[in-house]
Design a protein around this motif. Structure first.
Motif, short mmCIF file in Angstrom:
data_model
loop_
_atom_site.label_atom_id
_atom_site.label_comp_id
_atom_site.label_asym_id
_atom_site.label_seq_id
_atom_site.Cartn_x
_atom_site.Cartn_y
_atom_site.Cartn_z
N ILE A 34 -68.13 -30.51 -50.88
CA ILE A 34 -67.49 -29.05 -51.10
C ILE A 34 -66.59 -28.86 -49.97
O ILE A 34 -67.00 -29.15 -48.56
CB ILE A 34 -68.59 -28.23 -50.91
N VAL A 35 -65.28 -28.30 -50.12
CA VAL A 35 -64.27 -28.06 -49.27
C VAL A 35 -64.13 -26.64 -49.41
O VAL A 35 -63.69 -26.14 -50.26
CB VAL A 35 -62.98 -29.00 -49.01
N GLN A 36 -64.27 -25.79 -48.25
CA GLN A 36 -64.19 -24.28 -48.39
C GLN A 36 -62.82 -23.91 -47.55
O GLN A 36 -62.83 -24.28 -46.37
CB GLN A 36 -65.27 -23.47 -47.84
N SER A 37 -61.80 -23.29 -47.79
CA SER A 37 -60.48 -23.00 -47.02
C SER A 37 -60.40 -21.73 -47.20
O SER A 37 -60.60 -21.07 -48.32
CB SER A 37 -59.57 -23.80 -47.50
N LEU A 47 -59.98 -13.90 -48.37
CA LEU A 47 -59.96 -14.77 -49.80
C LEU A 47 -60.20 -16.21 -49.43
O LEU A 47 -59.51 -16.81 -48.59
CB LEU A 47 -58.78 -14.39 -50.30
N TYR A 48 -61.29 -16.70 -49.95
CA TYR A 48 -61.68 -18.30 -49.86
C TYR A 48 -61.50 -19.00 -51.08
O TYR A 48 -61.52 -18.44 -52.42
CB TYR A 48 -63.13 -18.42 -49.46
N ARG A 49 -61.10 -20.17 -51.19
CA ARG A 49 -61.04 -21.01 -52.05
C ARG A 49 -61.95 -22.28 -51.67
O ARG A 49 -61.94 -22.66 -50.84
CB ARG A 49 -59.67 -21.62 -52.41
N VAL A 50 -62.71 -22.68 -52.70
CA VAL A 50 -63.73 -23.55 -52.74
C VAL A 50 -63.57 -24.69 -53.58
O VAL A 50 -63.37 -24.49 -54.86
CB VAL A 50 -65.19 -23.02 -52.64
N HIS A 51 -63.46 -25.85 -53.39
CA HIS A 51 -63.21 -27.16 -54.04
C HIS A 51 -64.53 -27.80 -54.02
O HIS A 51 -65.10 -28.17 -53.04
CB HIS A 51 -62.03 -27.95 -53.58
#
Length: 154
Positions: free
Chosen positions: A59-62, A76-80
């Motif tokens: 999981i990568v949260q940016s 605002l976060y995007r999680v991959h």
């Protein structure tokens, strides 16, 4: 002073209750395994694996952006979610804690969020080998919320 102590106690209890909640993925109950472990469900059989030995999923949260609106900070976060494993990941339970405070009900998208857990949407086909799944959310404040992989279903 009493109000400040009561508020602090209330926040602490909220954090503890978020950490102690459970979520079921396949036959994996997120509370089945201990701290630092992930419940893995394969073919209807579940077992616990140490988190540092779980190399099939990442999981990568940016942070995409932050702003202030009416004196309140938001991020605002995007999680991959990456599937490095040899088979399709059907579902995942990602636990949060009290550091996650979504702006409102519409502030979490492309994923299901219930009782402190993110899971893949029921309408999806999972995450194929070598692929990723992306979701996002808007959180109050500017500190990245904690995310913990608690269960995987293949």
């Amino acid at each position: 002073m009493k109000i400040a102590l009561f508020s602090l106690l209330l926040v602490a209890l909220t954090c503890l209750s978020a950490v102690n909640s459970t979520f079921v993925v396949g036959t994996c109950d997120s509370s089945k395994c201990g701290a630092g472990q992930v419940c893995i469900c394969e073919g209807g059989v579940s077992h616990c694996v140490l988190l540092d030995q779980c190399h099939d999923v990442a999981i990568v949260q940016s942070i995409e952006r932050s702003w202030v609106e009416n004196g309140q900070s938001f991020t605002l976060y995007r999680v991959h979610i990456f599937n490095y494993g040899p088979r399709t990941l059907k579902n995942i339970a990602i636990q949060t804690d009290c550091t996650l405070d979504p702006r409102d009900q519409s502030s979490v998208w492309n994923i299901e969020y219930h009782n402190g857990f993110f899971s893949l949407p029921s309408y999806g086909q999972g995450i194929a080998t070598g692929k990723e799944f992306v979701f996002g959310y808007i959180d109050r404040g500017m500190r990245s919320p904690n995310l913990f992989i608690r269960a995987l279903q293949y």
